[in-house]
Scaffold this active site. Structure first.
Site, mmCIF file in Angstrom:
data_model
loop_
_atom_site.group_PDB
_atom_site.id
_atom_site.type_symbol
_atom_site.label_atom_id
_atom_site.label_comp_id
_atom_site.label_asym_id
_atom_site.label_seq_id
_atom_site.Cartn_x
_atom_site.Cartn_y
_atom_site.Cartn_z
ATOM 1 N N GLU A 1 31.219 34.329 35.723
ATOM 2 C CA GLU A 1 31.441 35.337 34.647
ATOM 3 C C GLU A 1 32.365 34.489 33.680
ATOM 4 O O GLU A 1 32.665 33.395 33.974
ATOM 5 C CB GLU A 1 32.376 36.536 35.214
ATOM 6 C CG GLU A 1 31.463 37.515 36.205
ATOM 7 C CD GLU A 1 32.226 38.328 36.947
ATOM 8 O OE1 GLU A 1 32.748 39.479 36.097
ATOM 9 O OE2 GLU A 1 32.459 38.410 38.055
ATOM 10 N N HIS B 1 38.369 45.130 28.205
ATOM 11 C CA HIS B 1 36.932 44.784 28.727
ATOM 12 C C HIS B 1 36.086 44.821 27.602
ATOM 13 O O HIS B 1 36.230 45.987 26.910
ATOM 14 C CB HIS B 1 36.371 45.522 29.788
ATOM 15 C CG HIS B 1 35.251 44.801 30.642
ATOM 16 N ND1 HIS B 1 34.113 44.676 29.882
ATOM 17 C CD2 HIS B 1 35.154 44.324 31.893
ATOM 18 C CE1 HIS B 1 33.133 43.918 30.775
ATOM 19 N NE2 HIS B 1 33.964 43.950 31.806
ATOM 20 N N ARG C 1 37.944 36.826 28.131
ATOM 21 C CA ARG C 1 37.759 38.165 27.822
ATOM 22 C C ARG C 1 38.473 38.583 26.581
ATOM 23 O O ARG C 1 38.143 39.405 25.802
ATOM 24 C CB ARG C 1 38.185 38.906 28.899
ATOM 25 C CG ARG C 1 37.005 39.790 29.677
ATOM 26 C CD ARG C 1 37.527 40.579 30.722
ATOM 27 N NE ARG C 1 36.682 40.407 31.711
ATOM 28 C CZ ARG C 1 36.468 41.147 32.909
ATOM 29 N NH1 ARG C 1 37.634 41.715 33.042
ATOM 30 N NH2 ARG C 1 35.821 41.047 33.715
ATOM 31 N N HIS D 1 41.208 47.888 30.461
ATOM 32 C CA HIS D 1 40.444 47.708 31.755
ATOM 33 C C HIS D 1 41.301 47.338 32.875
ATOM 34 O O HIS D 1 41.335 47.826 34.169
ATOM 35 C CB HIS D 1 39.464 46.659 31.531
ATOM 36 C CG HIS D 1 38.658 46.161 32.532
ATOM 37 N ND1 HIS D 1 38.012 46.933 33.508
ATOM 38 C CD2 HIS D 1 38.608 45.200 33.230
ATOM 39 C CE1 HIS D 1 37.329 46.502 34.474
ATOM 40 N NE2 HIS D 1 37.524 45.248 34.341
ATOM 41 N N ARG E 1 43.644 37.827 32.627
ATOM 42 C CA ARG E 1 43.095 37.775 33.779
ATOM 43 C C ARG E 1 41.714 37.108 33.723
ATOM 44 O O ARG E 1 40.894 37.758 32.691
ATOM 45 C CB ARG E 1 43.017 38.946 34.606
ATOM 46 C CG ARG E 1 42.329 38.950 35.806
ATOM 47 C CD ARG E 1 42.302 40.385 36.336
ATOM 48 N NE ARG E 1 41.552 41.230 35.761
ATOM 49 C CZ ARG E 1 40.346 41.529 35.902
ATOM 50 N NH1 ARG E 1 39.717 41.046 37.176
ATOM 51 N NH2 ARG E 1 39.640 42.464 35.013
HETATM 52 C C1 SIN Z 1 32.957 43.172 35.400
HETATM 53 O O1 SIN Z 1 32.238 43.325 36.278
HETATM 54 O O2 SIN Z 1 32.849 42.827 34.267
HETATM 55 C C2 SIN Z 1 34.554 43.438 35.667
HETATM 56 C C3 SIN Z 1 34.939 42.298 36.603
HETATM 57 C C4 SIN Z 1 36.525 42.412 36.535
HETATM 58 O O3 SIN Z 1 36.955 42.851 35.732
HETATM 59 O O4 SIN Z 1 37.105 41.480 37.317
#
Ligand code: SIN
Length: 529
Positions: free
Chosen positions: A117, A233, A279, A340, A375
């Site tokens: 991610e 998000h 993010r 988020h 975060r």
């Molecule tokens: C996501 O699956 O994009 C969210 C994961 C997160 O916010 O830690």
């Protein structure tokens, strides 16, 4: 009539990963009463799709996870906290596995199947397909129900903590079914109420995320920290009926691309890591593209991947999008950013201790300095787990040495009457959430923040009057908390004369030389600029 009195060693407020894991561990040392305002599973944990970040592979290292977290955190991470939590990752995974969570394994090597991610330099996200949080939540609920020392109270909403001389002795709790306010006394009280995404109109959070723990802690004099850092998000499903549905960042980890209204990819012009940039950068880029083109959403495309891989890896997202009329295996998904995660919260040490005796905060309610100003994806389930385990140990020692006791006086409803205008509450709720998204969203300015302060201040006074004049209802309790948290976010955003991480103010577009936390405590508030 005297309201009911419940006694236990630990009172836990909230039933996500942090509250449940704390209860399971603390129950080895004393009795636990857990109250939760809806059903047990109604929590942000249940909705977590991506997974939990931890170093479990030989190709990864603690140093790499620490460096990534600190780089993404925009200068505000507390390095000692990051080190402590990252190195606890394997312990947490063992604990959750022991409690019944079956993280996906790589069929050929039997090692964990690790996702990627934004911000992570290595694959390190353990997951259960795209419904990790749901599996964790259900495993913990099953275990908590088996333990005799734990009493679980659903539909019980904490109204206020009870404190005397900087010491908390429990809470007043509204039984939603009877409308009665009951007293729960405990030697240690633990706030695990999650975040406050519902303060904003567009959010990935469940209805219960109304910042209750933050508001209650602040009212009894606990310090709150960094609340201006609200993570948006980048990709919530854009659909008129299906609200708040997240399209996991894990799709971008598997190569999904963000496309503008004309179908062209735009992230490479904003950051070398493109769709996997931190993010805050991706959310701001989308916001910029939406404003530039006037479009209502952008697209996220994974349709070029093998359809059977997409269905197998992302079954929940595939099914929900299909219901919304989008087959993600052959067409792009309409997406928009939404609130988020709260990086800020009640200030605590690595054991979840607040600066009010007997009061702990864990999970998204707390602020340890782990996430800094932004975060990194999937670090929150890690933080919630470590904090819950640490806090259970510390609170157990605390109750053993505790000789203090205080009888909470009965709840005094004074001469509150039933309100004949409950619809006004939902109007106020709507107004606050619109003000927050319009003036305190992804891009802020001094003018917008002042406008938000004035309007929210006015609503706060009205809501307070309601609270004193009328019998309390669940909506009123939540509204009072929402407006309190909104006021704190605006106040803290005004105290930060720079842009950093998730806080971007057009009037100060750059970070200042020194990164400092913003802190506030009732009665000790600096005058914002
Ligand atoms: C996501 O699956 O994009 C969210 C994961 C997160 O916010 O830690």
């Amino acid at each position: 009539m005297m309201n009911k009195l419940y006694k236990s060693d630990f009172l836990v407020i909230g039933s996500g990963l942090a509250g449940l894991l704390f209860s399971i561990k603390a129950s080895e040392h004393g009795s636990v009463n857990l109250v939760t305002k809806s059903t047990l599973a109604e929590s942000s944990t249940y909705r977590a799709q991506g997974g939990i970040a931890a170093v479990v592979s030989n190709e990864d290292s603690f140093e790499a996870h620490i460096d990534d977290t600190i780089r993404v955190g925009a200068g505000l991470c507390h390095p000692d906290v990051v080190r402590s939590f990252v190195t606890s990752g394997p312990r947490v995974i063992d604990e959750l596995t022991r409690l019944g969570v079956e993280f996906c394994r790589n069929t050929s090597e039997h090692a964990y199947d690790l996702g990627l991610e934004g911000g992570h330099s290595k694959r390190r996200v353990l997951h259960v397909k795209d419904h990790t949080g749901q599996d964790i939540e259900l495993a913990l609920i099953t275990r908590a129900k088996e333990i005799e020392n734990i009493n679980l109270y659903e539909n019980h909403m904490a109204v206020n903590l009870f404190a005397r001389n900087n010491r908390v002795y429990g809470a007043y709790v509204l039984d939603v079914n009877t409308g009665e306010v009951e007293r729960y006394t405990a030697k240690a009280t633990v706030l695990a109420t999650g975040g406050a995404g519902r303060v904003f109109l567009y959010t990935s959070n469940p209805d219960v995320a109304t910042g209750d723990g933050i508001a209650m802690a602040y009212r009894v004099g606990a310090t709150v920290m960094n609340l201006e850092f609200v993570q948006f998000h980048p990709t919530l499903l854009y659909h008129p009926k299906i609200r708040s549905f997240l399209i996991s960042e894990a799709l971008r980890g598997e190569g999904a691309q963000l496309l503008g209204p004309d179908g062209t990819r735009f992230m490479p012009k904003y950051h070398p890591d493109a769709e996997l940039a931190p993010r805050d950068i991706v959310a701001r880029a989308i916001d910029h593209e939406l404003k530039r083109t006037g479009a209502e959403h952008v697209w996220l495309d994974i349709s070029f991947k093998d359809a059977s891989f997409v269905k197998e890896r992302f079954p929940a997202i595939y099914k929900t999008c299909l219901k919304a009329g989008v087959d993600i295996t052959c067409e792009p998904i309409p997406v928009v950013p939404g609130a988020h995660y709260m990086m800020g919260g009640v200030r605590v040490d690595i054991n979840g201790q607040t600066d009010v005796k007997g009061l702990f905060a864990i999970g998204e309610t707390a602020c340890t300095g782990f996430h800094g100003g932004n975060r990194m994806a999937s670090n929150s389930l890690l933080e919630a787990s470590v904090l819950a385990l640490n806090a259970a140990e510390t609170a157990s020692k605390f109750i053993n040495g505790d000789t203090n006791s205080y009888e909470i006086p009965p709840w005094d409803p004074m001469d509150a009457s039933d309100s004949d205008e409950l619809v006004v509450l939902s109007h106020m709720w709507d107004e606050i959430r619109r003000i927050m998204v319009n003036y305190v969203g992804i891009v802020r300015s001094n003018k917008r923040l002042i406008r938000a302060r004035n309007r929210i201040g006015f609503l706060a006074r009205e809501i307070n009057q309601f609270y004193w004049d009328f019998k309390i209802t669940p909506d009123l309790v939540e509204l009072r908390n929402i407006v309190a948290v909104a006021e704190l976010i605006v106040k803290m955003a005004r105290m930060r004369s720079e842009s950093r991480g998730a806080h971007f103010n057009k009037d100060y577009p750059n970070p200042s030389d020194q990164a400092v936390d913003t802190v506030l405590r009732k009665g000790y508030e600096p005058v914002p600029n």
